[in-house]
Design a protein around this motif. Structure first.
Motif, PDB file in Angstrom:
ATOM      1  N   CYS A  73       0.827  -1.215   0.000  1.00 30.88           N
ATOM      2  CA  CYS A  73       0.000   0.000   0.000  1.00 30.88           C
ATOM      3  C   CYS A  73       0.860   1.263   0.000  1.00 30.88           C
ATOM      4  CB  CYS A  73      -0.960  -0.004   1.187  1.00 30.88           C
ATOM      5  SG  CYS A  73      -2.254  -1.253   1.012  1.00 30.88           S
ATOM      6  N   ARG A  74       2.075   1.180   0.565  1.00 30.27           N
ATOM      7  CA  ARG A  74       2.987   2.329   0.567  1.00 30.27           C
ATOM      8  C   ARG A  74       3.565   2.587  -0.817  1.00 30.27           C
ATOM      9  NH1 ARG A  74       5.478  -0.019   5.168  1.00 30.27           N
ATOM     10  NH2 ARG A  74       7.273  -0.637   3.940  1.00 30.27           N
ATOM     11  N   ASP A  75       3.671   1.543  -1.635  1.00 31.54           N
ATOM     12  CA  ASP A  75       4.354   1.635  -2.926  1.00 31.54           C
ATOM     13  C   ASP A  75       3.488   2.376  -3.949  1.00 31.54           C
ATOM     14  OD1 ASP A  75       5.578   1.270  -5.344  1.00 31.54           O
ATOM     15  OD2 ASP A  75       5.968  -0.873  -5.053  1.00 31.54           O
ATOM     16  N   GLU A  76       3.902   3.598  -4.286  1.00 35.91           N
ATOM     17  CA  GLU A  76       3.055   4.432  -5.148  1.00 35.91           C
ATOM     18  C   GLU A  76       3.111   4.039  -6.610  1.00 35.91           C
ATOM     19  OE1 GLU A  76       3.435   8.563  -4.320  1.00 35.91           O
ATOM     20  OE2 GLU A  76       2.561   8.269  -2.314  1.00 35.91           O
ATOM     21  N   THR A  77       4.031   3.124  -6.956  1.00 31.57           N
ATOM     22  CA  THR A  77       4.132   2.730  -8.359  1.00 31.57           C
ATOM     23  C   THR A  77       3.135   1.617  -8.688  1.00 31.57           C
ATOM     24  OG1 THR A  77       5.739   0.963  -7.999  1.00 31.57           O
ATOM     25  CG2 THR A  77       6.616   3.186  -8.250  1.00 31.57           C
ATOM     26  N   ARG A  78       2.421   1.116  -7.692  1.00 30.55           N
ATOM     27  CA  ARG A  78       1.543  -0.021  -7.957  1.00 30.55           C
ATOM     28  C   ARG A  78       0.183   0.415  -8.482  1.00 30.55           C
ATOM     29  NH1 ARG A  78       3.910  -5.021  -4.949  1.00 30.55           N
ATOM     30  NH2 ARG A  78       2.199  -6.005  -6.049  1.00 30.55           N
ATOM     31  N   ASP A  79      -0.429  -0.507  -9.214  1.00 35.43           N
ATOM     32  CA  ASP A  79      -1.700  -0.249  -9.887  1.00 35.43           C
ATOM     33  C   ASP A  79      -2.862  -0.398  -8.906  1.00 35.43           C
ATOM     34  OD1 ASP A  79      -3.926  -0.162 -11.418  1.00 35.43           O
ATOM     35  OD2 ASP A  79      -3.351  -1.801 -12.777  1.00 35.43           O
ATOM     36  N   VAL A  85      -7.353 -10.815  -4.117  1.00 39.46           N
ATOM     37  CA  VAL A  85      -7.853 -11.237  -2.811  1.00 39.46           C
ATOM     38  C   VAL A  85      -7.231 -12.586  -2.423  1.00 39.46           C
ATOM     39  CG1 VAL A  85      -9.922 -11.858  -1.506  1.00 39.46           C
ATOM     40  CG2 VAL A  85     -10.023 -10.034  -3.217  1.00 39.46           C
ATOM     41  N   VAL A  86      -6.537 -12.621  -1.284  1.00 37.31           N
ATOM     42  CA  VAL A  86      -5.892 -13.865  -0.840  1.00 37.31           C
ATOM     43  C   VAL A  86      -6.370 -14.235   0.555  1.00 37.31           C
ATOM     44  CG1 VAL A  86      -3.827 -13.523  -2.250  1.00 37.31           C
ATOM     45  CG2 VAL A  86      -3.907 -12.584   0.065  1.00 37.31           C
ATOM     46  N   GLU A  87      -6.194 -15.518   0.903  1.00 37.62           N
ATOM     47  CA  GLU A  87      -6.647 -15.958   2.223  1.00 37.62           C
ATOM     48  C   GLU A  87      -5.701 -15.515   3.333  1.00 37.62           C
ATOM     49  OE1 GLU A  87      -7.680 -20.098   2.558  1.00 37.62           O
ATOM     50  OE2 GLU A  87      -8.689 -20.068   0.615  1.00 37.62           O
ATOM     51  N   ASP A  88      -4.412 -15.599   3.052  1.00 36.45           N
ATOM     52  CA  ASP A  88      -3.500 -15.128   4.104  1.00 36.45           C
ATOM     53  C   ASP A  88      -2.206 -14.559   3.546  1.00 36.45           C
ATOM     54  OD1 ASP A  88      -1.402 -17.141   4.057  1.00 36.45           O
ATOM     55  OD2 ASP A  88      -2.875 -18.504   4.903  1.00 36.45           O
ATOM     56  N   VAL A  89      -1.421 -14.006   4.457  1.00 39.79           N
ATOM     57  CA  VAL A  89      -0.236 -13.245   4.084  1.00 39.79           C
ATOM     58  C   VAL A  89       0.788 -14.113   3.357  1.00 39.79           C
ATOM     59  CG1 VAL A  89       1.647 -11.869   5.024  1.00 39.79           C
ATOM     60  CG2 VAL A  89      -0.628 -11.675   5.991  1.00 39.79           C
ATOM     61  N   ARG A  90       0.815 -15.397   3.679  1.00 45.06           N
ATOM     62  CA  ARG A  90       1.788 -16.264   3.025  1.00 45.06           C
ATOM     63  C   ARG A  90       1.521 -16.385   1.529  1.00 45.06           C
ATOM     64  NH1 ARG A  90       1.933 -20.123   8.129  1.00 45.06           N
ATOM     65  NH2 ARG A  90       0.126 -18.810   8.483  1.00 45.06           N
ATOM     66  N   VAL A  91       0.244 -16.350   1.142  1.00 46.99           N
ATOM     67  CA  VAL A  91      -0.096 -16.400  -0.283  1.00 46.99           C
ATOM     68  C   VAL A  91       0.356 -15.102  -0.948  1.00 46.99           C
ATOM     69  CG1 VAL A  91      -1.948 -16.613  -1.966  1.00 46.99           C
ATOM     70  CG2 VAL A  91      -2.053 -17.939   0.154  1.00 46.99           C
ATOM     71  N   LEU A  92       0.106 -13.993  -0.263  1.00 44.28           N
ATOM     72  CA  LEU A  92       0.570 -12.693  -0.770  1.00 44.28           C
ATOM     73  C   LEU A  92       2.079 -12.746  -1.014  1.00 44.28           C
ATOM     74  CD1 LEU A  92      -0.359  -9.220   0.767  1.00 44.28           C
ATOM     75  CD2 LEU A  92       1.995  -9.806   0.223  1.00 44.28           C
ATOM     76  N   MET A  93       2.806 -13.277  -0.049  1.00 46.14           N
ATOM     77  CA  MET A  93       4.265 -13.363  -0.188  1.00 46.14           C
ATOM     78  C   MET A  93       4.653 -14.230  -1.388  1.00 46.14           C
ATOM     79  SD  MET A  93       5.563 -13.741   3.724  1.00 46.14           S
ATOM     80  CE  MET A  93       5.691 -12.290   4.787  1.00 46.14           C
ATOM     81  N   ALA A  94       3.915 -15.342  -1.567  1.00 43.57           N
ATOM     82  CA  ALA A  94       4.214 -16.240  -2.686  1.00 43.57           C
ATOM     83  C   ALA A  94       3.993 -15.518  -4.017  1.00 43.57           C
ATOM     84  CB  ALA A  94       3.338 -17.494  -2.601  1.00 43.57           C
ATOM     85  N   ILE A  95       2.911 -14.754  -4.107  1.00 41.95           N
ATOM     86  CA  ILE A  95       2.629 -14.041  -5.361  1.00 41.95           C
ATOM     87  C   ILE A  95       3.656 -12.927  -5.573  1.00 41.95           C
ATOM     88  CG2 ILE A  95       0.927 -12.648  -6.630  1.00 41.95           C
ATOM     89  CD1 ILE A  95      -1.283 -14.198  -5.180  1.00 41.95           C
ATOM     90  N   GLU A 100       5.598 -10.257 -10.702  1.00 43.25           N
ATOM     91  CA  GLU A 100       4.920 -10.018 -11.966  1.00 43.25           C
ATOM     92  C   GLU A 100       3.673  -9.184 -11.725  1.00 43.25           C
ATOM     93  OE1 GLU A 100       3.126 -13.168 -14.779  1.00 43.25           O
ATOM     94  OE2 GLU A 100       5.312 -13.315 -14.917  1.00 43.25           O
ATOM     95  N   TYR A 101       2.999  -9.484 -10.631  1.00 39.35           N
ATOM     96  CA  TYR A 101       1.767  -8.789 -10.297  1.00 39.35           C
ATOM     97  C   TYR A 101       2.098  -7.417  -9.710  1.00 39.35           C
ATOM     98  CZ  TYR A 101      -2.625  -7.732  -7.955  1.00 39.35           C
ATOM     99  OH  TYR A 101      -3.780  -7.119  -7.534  1.00 39.35           O
TER     100      TYR A 101
END
Lengths: 199, 199
Positions: A73-79, A85-95, A100-101
């Protein structure tokens, strides 16, 4: 185990509370701690307290952070027009590891599971809807787990978002890259056939 | 890994310092800690500090204890005329689990290994000799590991004790019970043949 040395036994029990740690590993870890210097043991204890005290969910996307907003959320270059939507933080980390995303995330902290008493209000769906109110989001990619709870959660959210006119997509199902087709289960194979793409 | 959440990263590094814990397990454990309540996290941190502060080697046998003497040395029903020499406390625990040995122990806290700079004075051999001074011990069973360092340590101690007129024995070598002979290594098989016993 180490039940005649009380403080060692207590430490073993603490380690054994951690996910995926059995009695033997707990004992091995407790012995490791005894080999630490006093300063090292203090640093370890402090790291536990610090992590617990400083880390909290990001108020926007519910990802974990020890700052005001999470690193995504801090990164202003992101779209900001796409939310995954992920179930938990570990999935976010994996992505994130794929690099790429470039969109945003929303961490549900769970999946709907009526059997375990996890109803939609127990996970962060309301917070997701709140984020969609200002019309800046054009697509929501649902990346819940490919199991019953993940599917149910995906369906539930998709149904909620349909009337909002937002594009809702789901991660593609199929055979994992590098896997051996011989060992793929029937459901996966059937989904891979369904989702086949022309060359 | 979790390098954008500093306090999580620090906690991961602390877990990864423990013997046998890799990066993935460390992350899983750190997440477990985040799911603890504040009280649980404090109890965990305190257990680390307590274990480190309270546990020390028993002044008699060098086993670990959080009391004045270790549980074996405190036990007045045990046979003080036999001492079983082990490399570390985990071996002592393994032998205790069998509930058959009723003698005392001596924990060396290591094995002689010139390659790693572990000379006889670096392990608790002097403390063992000290215990043998009053003639109350009639047998020393050497239960160091069946590897090069353990063998060297056993030989060294046996040589030191010979002139004292104390019986010195070594754990029997042989094929492990329940094992498959087909997979036994040559050295073990050769030792098992050497040590064969008549019916």
């Amino acid at each position: 185990m180490a039940d005649y040395i009380e403080s060692l036994q207590v430490l073993c029990e603490q380690f054994a509370r951690l996910q995926g740690v059995g009695r033997k590993s707990a004992l091995r870890m407790a012995f490791s701690v005894l080999e630490f210097t006093d300063e090292e043991a203090e640093r370890f204890a402090q790291a536990i307290l610090d992590a617990k005290r400083k880390i909290h969910p990001c108020p926007v996307c519910q990802n974990l952070t020890d700052q005001e907003l999470c690193h995504v959320c801090r990164d202003e270059t992101r779209d900001r027009s796409v939310i995954c939507v992920v179930e938990d933080v570990r999935v976010l980390m994996a992505i994130e590891k794929v690099r790429e995303y470039r969109g945003m995330y929303h961490v549900l902290h769970g999946a709907i599971s009526p059997v375990s008493g996890i109803t939609p209000d127990k996970i962060r769906i309301a917070e997701l809807l709140e984020r969609l109110k200002d019309d800046s989001v054009r697509e929501v990619i649902i990346a819940t787990d490919p199991d019953i709870e993940g599917e149910a959660t995906a369906m539930y959210i998709a149904k909620l978002l349909k009337p909002l006119g937002i594009r809702v997509s789901r991660l593609a199902y199929g055979v994992p890259v590098g896997g051996d087709l011989e060992y793929a289960d029937e459901v996966t194979l059937s989904r891979a056939l369904d989702g086949r793409r022309e060359f």
